[in-house]
Scaffold this motif. Structure first.
Motif, PDB file in Angstrom:
ATOM      1  N   GLN A 111       0.817  -1.203   0.000  1.00  0.00           N
ATOM      2  CA  GLN A 111       0.000   0.000   0.000  1.00  0.00           C
ATOM      3  C   GLN A 111       0.864   1.272   0.000  1.00  0.00           C
ATOM      4  O   GLN A 111       0.542   2.255  -0.659  1.00  0.00           O
ATOM      5  N   GLN A 112       1.974   1.214   0.788  1.00  0.00           N
ATOM      6  CA  GLN A 112       2.849   2.379   0.827  1.00  0.00           C
ATOM      7  C   GLN A 112       3.518   2.592  -0.516  1.00  0.00           C
ATOM      8  O   GLN A 112       3.978   1.643  -1.163  1.00  0.00           O
ATOM      9  N   PRO A 113       3.621   3.849  -0.972  1.00  0.00           N
ATOM     10  CA  PRO A 113       4.424   4.107  -2.172  1.00  0.00           C
ATOM     11  C   PRO A 113       5.887   3.780  -1.881  1.00  0.00           C
ATOM     12  O   PRO A 113       6.330   3.827  -0.735  1.00  0.00           O
ATOM     13  N   VAL A 114       6.606   3.457  -2.954  1.00  0.00           N
ATOM     14  CA  VAL A 114       8.006   3.080  -2.822  1.00  0.00           C
ATOM     15  C   VAL A 114       8.881   4.257  -3.214  1.00  0.00           C
ATOM     16  O   VAL A 114       8.700   4.847  -4.289  1.00  0.00           O
ATOM     17  N   GLN A 115       9.834   4.591  -2.355  1.00  0.00           N
ATOM     18  CA  GLN A 115      10.751   5.681  -2.641  1.00  0.00           C
ATOM     19  C   GLN A 115      12.139   5.131  -2.950  1.00  0.00           C
ATOM     20  O   GLN A 115      12.583   4.149  -2.352  1.00  0.00           O
ATOM     21  N   SER A 143       7.028   5.922  -6.385  1.00  0.00           N
ATOM     22  CA  SER A 143       6.136   5.198  -7.299  1.00  0.00           C
ATOM     23  C   SER A 143       5.108   4.402  -6.515  1.00  0.00           C
ATOM     24  O   SER A 143       5.353   3.971  -5.389  1.00  0.00           O
ATOM     25  N   SER A 144       3.967   4.201  -7.152  1.00  0.00           N
ATOM     26  CA  SER A 144       2.875   3.508  -6.496  1.00  0.00           C
ATOM     27  C   SER A 144       2.310   2.435  -7.405  1.00  0.00           C
ATOM     28  O   SER A 144       2.314   2.571  -8.629  1.00  0.00           O
ATOM     29  N   SER A 145       1.817   1.371  -6.795  1.00  0.00           N
ATOM     30  CA  SER A 145       1.174   0.308  -7.567  1.00  0.00           C
ATOM     31  C   SER A 145      -0.311   0.622  -7.788  1.00  0.00           C
ATOM     32  O   SER A 145      -0.990  -0.076  -8.528  1.00  0.00           O
ATOM     33  N   THR A 182       0.759   9.868  -0.997  1.00  0.00           N
ATOM     34  CA  THR A 182      -0.159   9.754  -2.125  1.00  0.00           C
ATOM     35  C   THR A 182      -1.592   9.591  -1.658  1.00  0.00           C
ATOM     36  O   THR A 182      -1.846   9.056  -0.573  1.00  0.00           O
ATOM     37  N   THR A 183      -2.492  10.090  -2.463  1.00  0.00           N
ATOM     38  CA  THR A 183      -3.914   9.834  -2.263  1.00  0.00           C
ATOM     39  C   THR A 183      -4.453   9.214  -3.538  1.00  0.00           C
ATOM     40  O   THR A 183      -3.944   9.470  -4.628  1.00  0.00           O
ATOM     41  N   GLY A 184      -5.484   8.399  -3.385  1.00  0.00           N
ATOM     42  CA  GLY A 184      -6.100   7.779  -4.551  1.00  0.00           C
ATOM     43  C   GLY A 184      -7.592   7.996  -4.506  1.00  0.00           C
ATOM     44  O   GLY A 184      -8.212   7.856  -3.461  1.00  0.00           O
ATOM     45  N   GLY A 185      -8.189   8.369  -5.609  1.00  0.00           N
ATOM     46  CA  GLY A 185      -9.631   8.503  -5.653  1.00  0.00           C
ATOM     47  C   GLY A 185     -10.151   9.671  -4.837  1.00  0.00           C
ATOM     48  O   GLY A 185      -9.455  10.645  -4.590  1.00  0.00           O
ATOM     49  N   ASN A 186     -11.365   9.510  -4.358  1.00  0.00           N
ATOM     50  CA  ASN A 186     -12.071  10.620  -3.727  1.00  0.00           C
ATOM     51  C   ASN A 186     -11.865  10.618  -2.217  1.00  0.00           C
ATOM     52  O   ASN A 186     -12.806  10.464  -1.452  1.00  0.00           O
TER      53      ASN A 186
END
Lengths: 110, 110
Positions: free
Chosen positions: B1-5, B23-25, B90-94
């Motif tokens: 879930q965590q973005p990768v740095q 980057s994020s999956s 990061t945020t995703g969606g609403n």
């Protein structure tokens, strides 16, 4: 100036104790967050609240609960503290996506 | 879930440049960048909201490639004051629920 206040800078508790971490913001922000920070793991979201009495689980909610009875106050509760909950806990509130953090609470569970 | 740095750590001399990647999956709605100095709370740097957007903050700028689900932070002509740990969120969606990466530690030497 924006202010997010966490009630304790350092806290030492015993295994099995119920622990309350308090956070107060004075900016009338709707969103509030609880993160824990551990070396090498970054900031991990425990819980997020987007309004009074409204909450969403983060990535690591197990062993924690939260309370938001008033807009300005967001409490993190460790129902039965364990040694693996020893960590730095950071509270934040946000406006238009910009987070303002408190100074953190370093919790040690012995 | 965590973005990768990446990278996890960077060592620079004053005046050198650096790039930190995030980057994020998962599909991203926004990318946020924060800097945390030792013993202090994280401080907001910038938010990127649109695909392909690039923003600047002094000699620190960032890009956001929505399609690739990636963001990069560019530090040019680094100064001693740039030292610290950089986090992307990061945020995703609403939702305003912000998930942070594991951080990149940057050290700038004279």
């Amino acid at each position: 100036d924006v202010k997010v206040t966490q009630s304790s800078r350092y806290l030492v508790k015993r295994t099995g104790e119920k622990v309350f971490l308090e956070c107060v913001q004075d900016m009338d922000h709707e969103n509030m967050f609880w993160y824990r920070q551990d070396p090498g793991l970054g900031l991990r979201l425990i819980y997020f609240s987007y309004d009074v009495k409204m909450k969403e689980k983060g990535d690591i909610p197990e062993g924690y609960s939260v309370s938001r009875e008033k807009k300005e106050r967001f409490s993190l509760i460790l129902e039965s503290a364990s040694t693996n909950q020893t960590s730095m806990y950071l509270c934040a509130s946000s406006l238009i996506g910009k987070l303002f953090f408190g100074s953190g609470t370093q919790l040690s569970v012995l | 879930q965590q973005p990768v740095q990446s990278p996890q750590a960077v060592i620079l001399r004053e005046g050198e440049d650096a790039v930190i990647n995030c980057s994020s999956s998962k599909a991203l709605y926004s990318v946020h960048w924060y800097r945390q100095k030792h013993g202090e709370a994280p401080v907001f740097l910038m938010i990127l909201l649109k695909g392909g957007e690039q923003k600047g903050h002094e000699k620190i700028s960032a890009s956001f490639n929505e399609k690739k689900q990636q963001s990069s932070l560019y530090l040019t002509a680094s100064q001693l004051s740039y030292s610290g740990t950089y986090f992307c969120g990061t945020t995703g969606g609403n939702t305003d629920k912000l998930i942070f990466g594991t951080g990149t530690r940057l050290q700038v030497f004279p």
